[in-house]
Design a protein around this motif. Structure first.
Motif, PDB file in Angstrom:
ATOM      1  N   SER A  62       0.788  -1.233   0.000  1.00 58.42           N
ATOM      2  CA  SER A  62       0.000   0.000   0.000  1.00 58.42           C
ATOM      3  C   SER A  62       0.824   1.291   0.000  1.00 58.42           C
ATOM      4  CB  SER A  62      -0.978  -0.004   1.170  1.00 58.42           C
ATOM      5  OG  SER A  62      -0.283  -0.150   2.375  1.00 58.42           O
ATOM      6  N   ASP A  73       0.989  -0.808   7.341  1.00 58.44           N
ATOM      7  CA  ASP A  73       2.420  -0.986   7.566  1.00 58.44           C
ATOM      8  C   ASP A  73       3.205  -0.720   6.282  1.00 58.44           C
ATOM      9  OD1 ASP A  73       1.605  -3.060   6.030  1.00 58.44           O
ATOM     10  OD2 ASP A  73       2.312  -4.657   7.345  1.00 58.44           O
ATOM     11  N   ASP A  75       5.587  -2.437   3.564  1.00 55.78           N
ATOM     12  CA  ASP A  75       6.043  -3.743   3.076  1.00 55.78           C
ATOM     13  C   ASP A  75       7.252  -3.518   2.173  1.00 55.78           C
ATOM     14  OD1 ASP A  75       3.712  -5.439   3.966  1.00 55.78           O
ATOM     15  OD2 ASP A  75       2.622  -4.102   2.621  1.00 55.78           O
TER      16      ASP A  75
HETATM   17 MG    MG Z   1       0.595  -3.937   3.633  1.00 56.66          MG
END
Ligand code: MG
Ligand code: GTP
Length: 388
Positions: A62, A73, A75
């Motif tokens: 994202s 979070d 990534d």
């Molecule tokens: Mg993520």
């Protein structure tokens, strides 16, 4: 046949549209948060370079697609080799590996996850190294301070394919300005209704995004999105944009998708965000054949059958993918919710859904539809309504 509530629909869609925009204004990450995440990533990358000078941390998920909410979070994938960027995707393209001195210091087969975890810990991060997942993952946390909120980051050590499907998602988001608010709204709803927890038997965010894309490409009429994987590549396309194989892997993935958006016709669909939200809930409440259908956004029509893919019986093969890091090495591949990955077509993104999870998801869709049909929608879809 139009469902009976269609009669009231214009008012509801208008109402839903206003509510969705109100919610989006509240859940969009505060200004500067994306920069803070990028800064942390750059700082972490500097540390990785202490280990090996050519190292890179390649972001995906994202942070790159723009589908991040305030709690999302970071990534990323640790790559010990320098890679080049191109305009669309940080395509792994080897330029540089370890220097001779580094080869000598690190040995033939360095345990990068362990070495990096130790280094990060030494530098004050809260680190958890998960080595029982299919590929090791470092989960790290930076506590909140006056200048930034708490930040969570997952560092993976393989699965570069994620970089490509992230690029596909980002390109779809750039095709039409309604994609991003629709995704953020559905992610918010799914989190709020507790049906976005893969390790507890429901579906990951990526799965919900693929469900939305299928709806926008294949279901709503006229379509909001074209099928980017169904547009033939120009003859001059570089081989690197057509196929990809993981380091040491023997499978070649066909990763081509159309990226030149200015050459694609604009959508003729004029639906509002509210109408699309309603249509999405309606489709998965009453029309989608959960028992039989596989979502396959790469295919014409967007659907396959479970029989066709031989996705009928659960098996225990390999664990895999982000979002189920709480699990140990062997994970059951279930096919109750069947969502084919757009590149790795043997991979079921919905495999984490259990029978109970599927029932909960389906009843949440119907519940949302009920709320949309009635006036209590306002209560349901407004922050702080105390439904927990
Ligand atoms: Mg993520
Ligand atoms: P949030 O972290 O919830 O904000 O959502 P996200 O958009 O980052 O999605 P998610 O964490 O679910 O997935 C991150 C990325 O992992 C996706 O964009 C895919 O590129 C990649 N991915 C590939 N396969 C899988 C899979 O089976 N499950 C998940 N969760 N991710 C996958």
């Amino acid at each position: 046949i139009a469902p009976r509530y269609e009669l009231f629909f214009p008012i509801q869609a208008h109402h839903l549209d206003a509510l969705a925009k109100d919610i989006l204004a509240q859940i969009t990450p505060p200004p500067g948060e994306t920069e803070q995440k990028r800064k942390l990533l750059a700082q972490l990358e500097q540390l990785c370079k202490e280990l090996i000078s050519s190292a890179r941390l390649i972001p995906f998920g994202s942070l790159v697609t723009g589908f991040a909410t305030a709690s999302s979070d970071i990534d990323c994938i640790f790559s010990p080799i320098q890679v080049s960027n191109n305009r669309y995707v940080e395509t792994p393209h080897v330029i540089e590996g370890p220097t001779d001195a580094e080869k000598k210091r690190l040995g033939d087969n360095p345990d990068y996850p362990l070495l990096l975890a130790q280094l990060l810990e030494k530098n004050g991060f809260q680190v958890l190294l998960l080595s029982k997942t299919r590929v090791p993952i470092i989960k790290l946390k930076r506590a909140a301070s006056d200048s930034h909120p708490e930040l969570n980051c997952d560092i993976g050590f393989k699965n570069s394919l994620a970089v490509h499907n992230t690029a596909l998602l980002k390109t779809y988001s750039e095709c039409d300005e309604r994609v991003k608010p629709l995704v953020l709204f559905i992610k918010w709803w799914a989190k709020r209704r507790c049906i976005n927890t893969p390790y507890l038997g429901t579906l990951c965010s990526y799965g919900y995004v693929l469900m939305i894309l299928h709806y926008l490409i294949n279901v709503v009429q006229p379509p909001v999105l074209p099928n980017l994987q169904d547009i033939p590549p120009p003859a001059t396309t570089h081989a690197r944009e057509l196929s990809f194989s993981e380091d040491g892997g023997d499978t070649d993935y066909f990763i081509w998708f159309a990226k030149n958006l200015s050459e694609l016709p604009r959508s003729k669909n004029t639906s509002s965000l509210g109408e699309l939200i309603r249509g999405f809930f309606d489709y998965y409440s009453f029309k989608f054949a959960w028992g039989n259908a596989v979502i396959s956004i790469r295919s014409k029509g967007g659907l396959k059958t479970k029989q066709e893919k031989e996705w009928t019986t659960a098996n225990i093969k390999t664990a895999g993918g982000e979002g189920e890091t709480e699990n140990t090495f062997q994970v059951k591949n279930r096919y109750l919710v069947a969502i084919e990955d757009p590149f790795e077509t043997t991979h079921n993104v919905g495999r984490t859904c259990t029978g109970k999870g599927l029932n909960t998801i389906r009843s949440e869709f119907r519940r949302a539809m009920d709320k949309i049909k009635t006036v209590s929608m306002a209560q349901e879809f407004s922050i702080g309504s105390g439904i927990y």
